[in-house]
Design a protein around this motif. Sequence first.
Motif, PDB file in Angstrom:
ATOM      1  N   SER A 351     -11.544  -2.419   1.646  1.00 57.29           N
ATOM      2  CA  SER A 351     -10.819  -1.557   0.817  1.00 57.29           C
ATOM      3  C   SER A 351      -9.957  -2.046  -0.198  1.00 57.29           C
ATOM      4  O   SER A 351      -9.069  -2.838   0.472  1.00 57.29           O
ATOM      5  CB  SER A 351     -10.339  -0.362   1.722  1.00 57.29           C
ATOM      6  OG  SER A 351      -9.802   0.605   0.994  1.00 57.29           O
ATOM      7  N   GLN A 352      -9.752  -1.494  -1.400  1.00 62.43           N
ATOM      8  CA  GLN A 352      -8.544  -2.082  -2.217  1.00 62.43           C
ATOM      9  C   GLN A 352      -7.706  -1.284  -1.788  1.00 62.43           C
ATOM     10  O   GLN A 352      -6.360  -1.998  -1.454  1.00 62.43           O
ATOM     11  CB  GLN A 352      -9.137  -1.575  -3.951  1.00 62.43           C
ATOM     12  CG  GLN A 352      -8.178  -2.192  -4.708  1.00 62.43           C
ATOM     13  CD  GLN A 352      -6.933  -1.335  -5.130  1.00 62.43           C
ATOM     14  OE1 GLN A 352      -5.801  -2.058  -4.677  1.00 62.43           O
ATOM     15  NE2 GLN A 352      -6.798  -0.163  -4.876  1.00 62.43           N
ATOM     16  N   THR A 356      -8.755   4.837   1.864  1.00 66.57           N
ATOM     17  CA  THR A 356     -10.026   5.388   1.730  1.00 66.57           C
ATOM     18  C   THR A 356     -10.147   6.432   3.166  1.00 66.57           C
ATOM     19  O   THR A 356     -10.327   5.512   4.152  1.00 66.57           O
ATOM     20  CB  THR A 356     -10.970   4.765   1.275  1.00 66.57           C
ATOM     21  OG1 THR A 356     -10.496   4.019  -0.029  1.00 66.57           O
ATOM     22  CG2 THR A 356     -12.347   5.458   0.900  1.00 66.57           C
TER      23      THR A 356
HETATM   24  C1  F6R Z   1     -15.407   2.172  -8.471  1.00 68.53           C
HETATM   25  C2  F6R Z   1     -14.137   2.149  -7.424  1.00 68.53           C
HETATM   26  C3  F6R Z   1     -14.393   3.157  -6.201  1.00 68.53           C
HETATM   27  C4  F6R Z   1     -13.761   2.415  -5.051  1.00 68.53           C
HETATM   28  C5  F6R Z   1     -13.918   3.213  -3.810  1.00 68.53           C
HETATM   29  C6  F6R Z   1     -13.433   2.638  -2.711  1.00 68.53           C
HETATM   30  O1  F6R Z   1     -15.033   1.477  -9.719  1.00 68.53           O
HETATM   31  O2  F6R Z   1     -13.125   1.891  -7.778  1.00 68.53           O
HETATM   32  O3  F6R Z   1     -15.828   3.038  -6.091  1.00 68.53           O
HETATM   33  O4  F6R Z   1     -14.268   1.189  -4.797  1.00 68.53           O
HETATM   34  O5  F6R Z   1     -13.550   4.577  -4.140  1.00 68.53           O
HETATM   35  O6  F6R Z   1     -12.079   2.369  -2.905  1.00 68.53           O
HETATM   36  P1  F6R Z   1     -10.954   1.478  -1.777  1.00 68.53           P
HETATM   37  O7  F6R Z   1     -11.579   0.114  -2.323  1.00 68.53           O
HETATM   38  O8  F6R Z   1      -9.768   1.787  -2.127  1.00 68.53           O
HETATM   39  O9  F6R Z   1     -11.483   1.877  -0.446  1.00 68.53           O
END
Ligand code: F6R
Length: 613
Positions: A351-352, A356
């Motif tokens: 997760s960035q 999430t």
């Molecule tokens: C697409 C995008 C989203 C994220 C997803 C998960 O460009 O950015 O699909 O990859 O919402 O978010 P994280 O990585 O923050 O859990």
Amino acid sequence: MCGIVGYIGKNNPVEFLLNSIEKLEYRGYDSSGIAVCNKNKINLLKKKGRISVLRNEVKKSQDFNSNFNLEINSGIAHTRWATHGEPSDVNAHPHMSQSGKFAVVHNGIIENYLELKKSLKRRNIKFLSQTDTEVICALIESLYDGQDFFKAVKDTVNLLEGSFALGILCADYPDKLIAVKKDSPIIIGFGEHENYIASDVSAFIDKTKKICRLGECEIAVFDKLDIKFYDFNGKEIKKEIISVDWNIGSSDKKGFEHFMLKEIMEQPEAIRNTIMPRIINNEIKIDNLDKFINSINKIYIVACGSAYHVGAAARYSFEKIAGITTIVDLASEFRYRTPAIDENTLVIITSQSGETADSLAALRESKRRGAKTLAVVNVVGSSIASEADFVIYTWAGLEIAVATTKAYSAQLSVMYLLIIFIAFKNNKITHDSVKKYIQNLIYLPELVTQMLELKSKIYEIAKKYNNSDNVLFIGRGVDYATCREASLKFKEISYSHSEAYAAGELKHGTISLIEPGSLVIAILTDKKLFEKTLSNIREVQARGAKVIGLVSESKAKIADLGLDEIIEIPATSVMMLPSITVIPLQLFAYYFALLKGRDIDKPRNLAKSVTVE
Ligand code: F6R
């Protein structure tokens, strides 16, 4: 989603609150609002649209430009991603109670709000908005005895079901602020004669690096400059203040037209920063990882969106090189199934944001079932990073554009490190192969740079095909994984439809979509699958499709392909191909959307941090 901030201190809170919600605008941007407490009165302003609209209103308002000459001032603000109720002035936060005594900002969802609302309505309480949040203010007011602000909040949160991070003001106590957390993040910052709350440290990291993360079902009460913490039973608890020393990264566009383009161009650095500290003397060194993954016999990679596509790409090499069964799952599906996991399973949550909601829930479910959990996260100190048994950070730096690019690339790089590490540990590859893989890994930023140099060529291709309103991405193996990411990026920012398909599956239905002039983007980088995918290309060409090919082959072979456009992909180990192939496709999505005049950094209906299920 939604960003909340709060301020209490000696200064005028207005500018801090506006600046801070701007930093959190990535969490939602359909409306925003601010409430400040001044001499036993709460002043409120909220507007549909971007924060710039709110700023203009604030400039014009006497209430927000008066002297905040109290010893201590307080305020809260919010930037919204609508869940209950359309984006509008009235549904924007903060919400006020009927008498104007309480104001609340909320991130999360109150699942039992309809039930609560019904019972409050029976007591003649009026509601102005369609939101779940307004019920919180009404409940607090109905439980307030005219004196005990904390008790009214504590009794209220015990009646709420769902997820909520709250900032709450009470007009009777202009020198108090209460924050609450359950299943949505909230961080507290300790400044000089002032304190802050926010959904994310980026909102106040320029003010203080002393922070504390509010834990599950905890309440923070700011009374002048004193802060006390309680659980939902009202029992006082002690919290540790930690000092964070990371640099949040730059939040300016550095001359680029959009953050997305800046972040695309930053990918070589993001990859380098993520891999290099973990390569020492031709070995992959990640402290304690060896002990942590001892005895694992199965891997689950669980994530959402692009982070899920990282897993889809990595899976091939986890199985092929490390020889370990690897299952890739969407967090929103995984958490409601009964996955066969135990103490010998490694669950990797990617997760960035680290916030999430579905990924966090999947992490908790995995821990509950006894699996080992490893987080691959970009935001330091985020919920997923804090709760996982083991964390590997991606050092991509601050990512602002809603569509992820550099965090995606950094996540892929961590996967390569893990694949090589586990493969060697399990005696699947020799020390010499490790060295070769590491050489390829070190050279990866250079190959990514070469792909970025194709910018102008990709712009021309995007221009030529800008009328296509339906694009099919096809490929096999790792190329199919890249197709899925490319298709998501494309539709997310261009609002044009696209689909990713395993090339071999086309003739089982999807090929009926092809008609003369249809645009197909085909990826052929894995030499072993080249001829197979080429046959699928011939099938769509025979039905009139135009084909753009991303090909890793000799010049002679490429010249004979008969495709409409060719983008050459340099050779590297198959494992790392997704990192290279995705670059021209990110650029294609970017330019295609740019030429359509889309809001690239903040596409409609989206938010960067998805904290609702
Ligand atoms: C697409 C995008 C989203 C994220 C997803 C998960 O460009 O950015 O699909 O990859 O919402 O978010 P994280 O990585 O923050 O859990």
